[in-house]
Design a protein around this motif. Structure first.
Motif, PDB file in Angstrom:
ATOM      1  N   ILE B  59       0.804  -1.261   0.061  1.00 16.20           N
ATOM      2  CA  ILE B  59       0.068   0.160  -0.137  1.00 16.20           C
ATOM      3  C   ILE B  59       0.741   1.404   0.044  1.00 16.20           C
ATOM      4  N   PHE B  61       1.349   5.294  -0.305  1.00 11.46           N
ATOM      5  CA  PHE B  61       0.678   6.349  -0.324  1.00 11.46           C
ATOM      6  C   PHE B  61       1.630   7.358  -0.984  1.00 11.46           C
ATOM      7  N   VAL B 106      15.116   1.574  -0.460  1.00 11.20           N
ATOM      8  CA  VAL B 106      14.821   2.045   0.935  1.00 11.20           C
ATOM      9  C   VAL B 106      13.336   1.283   1.507  1.00 11.20           C
ATOM     10  N   LYS B 109      12.577  -2.378   2.469  1.00 10.83           N
ATOM     11  CA  LYS B 109      13.000  -3.031   3.892  1.00 10.83           C
ATOM     12  C   LYS B 109      12.282  -3.074   4.872  1.00 10.83           C
ATOM     13  N   THR B 110      11.169  -2.258   4.641  1.00 12.67           N
ATOM     14  CA  THR B 110      10.102  -2.042   5.699  1.00 12.67           C
ATOM     15  C   THR B 110       8.733  -2.884   5.126  1.00 12.67           C
ATOM     16  N   ILE B 113       2.463  -1.046   7.257  1.00  9.97           N
ATOM     17  CA  ILE B 113       2.085   0.283   7.828  1.00  9.97           C
ATOM     18  C   ILE B 113       3.405   1.307   7.519  1.00  9.97           C
ATOM     19  N   TYR B 114       4.782   0.578   8.002  1.00 10.17           N
ATOM     20  CA  TYR B 114       6.031   1.243   7.955  1.00 10.17           C
ATOM     21  C   TYR B 114       6.217   1.610   6.402  1.00 10.17           C
ATOM     22  N   THR B 116       4.132   2.248   4.021  1.00 10.96           N
ATOM     23  CA  THR B 116       3.159   3.314   3.588  1.00 10.96           C
ATOM     24  C   THR B 116       3.538   4.570   4.107  1.00 10.96           C
ATOM     25  N   PHE B 117       3.803   4.830   5.525  1.00 17.04           N
ATOM     26  CA  PHE B 117       4.472   5.837   5.873  1.00 17.04           C
ATOM     27  C   PHE B 117       5.796   6.436   5.117  1.00 17.04           C
ATOM     28  N   LEU B 118       6.467   5.487   4.793  1.00 14.13           N
ATOM     29  CA  LEU B 118       7.538   5.905   4.292  1.00 14.13           C
ATOM     30  C   LEU B 118       7.629   6.347   3.038  1.00 14.13           C
ATOM     31  N   LEU B 120       4.758   7.862   1.914  1.00 15.09           N
ATOM     32  CA  LEU B 120       4.237   9.009   2.034  1.00 15.09           C
ATOM     33  C   LEU B 120       5.164  10.293   2.665  1.00 15.09           C
ATOM     34  N   ALA B 121       6.115   9.770   3.388  1.00  9.63           N
ATOM     35  CA  ALA B 121       7.335  10.803   3.890  1.00  9.63           C
ATOM     36  C   ALA B 121       8.302  11.321   2.927  1.00  9.63           C
TER      37      ALA B 121
END
Lengths: 301, 331
Positions: B59, B61, B106, B109-110, B113-114, B116-118, B120-121
């Motif tokens: 997922i 974002f 990058v 590696k996650t 949820i991580y 998705t955050f990454l 997004l960030a």
């Protein structure tokens, strides 16, 4: 890149004091938002993307109350309590329906709420920047500490945030509510099986997290300008905090928030163009070395 | 089997192109043609995101980042005045794919949820870079000033009809390629990564490699969509890379359907039409769209094309098949 300015700053007491305090102001506000986010995630296992919007609502609510009553204390209390109540409404009517469905649905719902809340604020307060101004009680001459002028409000803000952090920590560690929260964070279904009212617990945790976001908004209102959409950047920052500190770890959130504060505050002296990138680099390094964050335990969904 | 797939794809592509090509003759309204182009471009973008979300279970974002990188790379190359349109398009896609390779290395590696955050960030970081690097990107004004579109192979993109045919053609070719990717063994491996990553590991396949490959391919097609939009409006704007663009793509996917290849295109049609009518009547677009999203989440929860296909399969299966088997027959 201006390394000389940075080293000059670090070697001078007044600059170190100013920037250090700045780091704490940024860090503590961030911690209040991120700790709510991480609490909600720890217990409810949902990622609350609306958390930044709750912070924005808190700021605007405090601004509004302050305007009509002229009492900053009342503004802070109403903002925290009001956003906590709004949090209960969100959890009962929306999040509760999505505990069983997939992450994508939760993400989509939060996206919908962000759009609605940003536009509602714009409808009520206008799209332009608003500033609340410093409450008269704090509008005194700055204190001089180590040759640096320190606004009284900064000291108040940091002190209050620390007290709140301490209170939350005591609540989680020392009370029966806290032990239920920790139990639910470890194993939700077992908590329910033991006869603990999880519905009430969920609502309580969501209210607490939302209240913390509202409080952060109210504390930020005198020192930040208000604008619709202000919640999103702090949402991203809080995510970065939870990622660095580890999901579900309050202590980790505190350490990570202050780290980011330091990075931003001293970064603005040393490399003003690249502060954003510095924060992201910090996150990337932590993620590559410790994928679950500094204090995170592997998350089982 | 392979040849049948190829010929059926070609057949559908030709039919689709003929239908689209007939439109300017049938419809005199420039506004409708404009909407068709928007739907085609957003549909390609949404389907490329769905390669990650629906097929690989990643997922993201932050996919708008590559839409923007395609648009900006294409716009910047065209502004130099030394590149032809196809060369600039190819280079824009290539550079976006390279960017995606770095970001993908990058992010993969996650997990969950991580991830998705990454995404997004990193997207927000990209967006703020676009805003602050004014000399190169034009900052918050965007890449304006337009650019010349040199004639190639007898196609003159300054002519509105030629432009329309070109964009429709590129979108259809891209969709055909994507369709083939989802039908290939590689595409099935992606579904397997989505459904049971542990099993894929045990089979000795490299899960992360598949995820990175999906990420890069999805980004490449997203950048095609971005470059086409840049070509269409002769500009590129920072909001191409803003997070709301990624959010809208996700909503398009959910509206149209996650489990069908063309679902996101249906969703793109619905959202583009909605967008068109709402912005004509109110400036509080977010309020309306947000409310619709909330209603969808609480009441519907399934994409339109998904529902239609499910009903059709259930109908054909004489309704005697258990639910499990019906689900396993979904594309």
């Amino acid at each position: 890149m201006d390394i000389t300015a940075l080293s000059a700053c670090v070697s001078s007491a007044s600059c170190l004091m100013t920037q250090g305090l700045n780091a704490f102001v940024i860090g503590m506000l961030l911690f209040l938002v991120a700790s709510g986010l991480t609490l909600i995630f720890g217990v409810l296992k949902v990622v609350n993307f609306t958390h930044g919007s709750l912070y924005m609502l808190g700021a605007y609510l405090a601004y509004y109350i302050y305007k009509i009553t002229d009492s900053y204390l009342l503004a802070v209390i109403v903002a925290s309590a009001g956003i906590a109540v709004f949090g209960i409404f969100l959890e009962r009517l929306f999040f509760r329906r999505l505990y069983q469905s997939n992450f994508l649905m939760q993400l989509l719902m939060c996206y919908g709420w962000i759009l609605v809340l940003d536009d509602l604020v714009q409808l009520l307060f206008g799209a332009e920047f608003q500033s609340m101004g410093m409450p008269p009680f704090f509008a005194t001459a700055p204190l001089i500490i180590a040759g640096a002028p320190i606004p009284l409000f900064y000291i108040f803000l940091i002190a209050i945030s620390f007290l709140v952090a301490l209170a939350v920590w005591l609540l989680i560690v020392k009370t029966s509510f806290g032990s239920k929260v920790r139990a639910a964070a470890t194993n939700t279904s077992m908590t329910g099986a033991l006869g603990i009212n999880t519905a009430l617990l969920y609502a309580g945790v969501f209210a607490l997290g939302a209240g913390l976001a509202g409080l952060a908004g109210a504390l930020a209102a005198p020192v930040r300008s208000l604008v619709p959409g202000m919640g999103f950047s702090i949402l991203i920052e809080s995510f970065i905090v939870t990622v660095i500190g580890g999901m579900g770890s309050i202590g980790g959130a505190l350490v990570a928030a202050i780290l980011i504060g330091v990075c931003r505050s001293f970064g603005s002296v040393g490399f003003p163009m690249f502060t954003e990138i510095g924060v992201f680099a910090l996150m990337a390094v932590v993620l590559l070395l410790r994928p679950d964050g500094l204090f995170g335990k592997g998350v089982q969904r | 089997m392979k040849n049948r797939l190829l010929s059926s794809t070609l057949l559908w592509a030709i039919i689709a192109f003929l239908i689209l090509a007939a439109m300017p003759g049938l419809i005199a309204s420039q506004m409708v043609l404009d909407l068709i182009i928007h739907v085609a471009i957003f549909g390609l973008f949404a389907i490329s995101v769905n390669l990650l979300i629906g097929y690989t279970g990643l997922i993201s974002f932050g996919h708008a980042m590559f839409y923007a990188s395609g648009a900006y790379a294409f716009g910047l190359l065209m502004q130099t005045g030394t590149w032809s349109v196809p060369a600039a398009l190819a280079l824009a896609v290539l550079s976006s794919a390279l960017l995606a390779l770095v970001v993908g290395l990058v992010c993969t590696k996650t997990k969950e949820i991580y991830f998705t955050f990454l995404t997004l960030a990193i997207q927000m970081m990209f967006y703020s870079t676009i805003l602050s690097w004014e000399t190169f990107t034009g900052g918050d004004q965007g890449l304006t000033g337009g650019f010349k579109k040199p004639v190639f192979l007898g196609i003159d993109l300054a002519n509105a009809n030629h432009l329309y045919y070109f964009i429709a053609g590129v979108v259809i070719v891209s969709l055909g390629l994507l369709w083939h990717i989802t039908k290939s063994p590689f595409g099935y491996a992606l579904r397997m990564v989505r459904d049971n990553a542990a099993r894929v590991e045990f089979l000795g396949m490299n899960v992360r490699g598949y995820r990175i490959a999906a990420f890069v391919i999805a980004a490449a097609f997203a950048s095609v969509a971005g470059a086409l939009m840049s070509l269409y409006v002769s500009a590129a704007y920072p909001n191409f890379g803003y997070w709301t663009m990624s959010g809208e793509a996700i909503f398009m996917i959910m509206l149209g359907g996650v489990n069908t290849f063309l679902g996101p295109l249906v969703g793109a049609t619905m959202l583009t039409l909605l967008n068109h009518y709402v912005t004509a009547h109110t400036k509080y677009y977010g309020l309306v769209l947000g409310t619709i999203i909330l209603l969808y989440v609480l009441l519907l929860r399934k994409g339109l094309l998904d529902i239609i296909v499910e009903r059709f399969i259930a109908f054909r299966a004489d309704r005697t098949l258990p639910k499990k088997q019906i689900e396993s027959r979904l594309p």
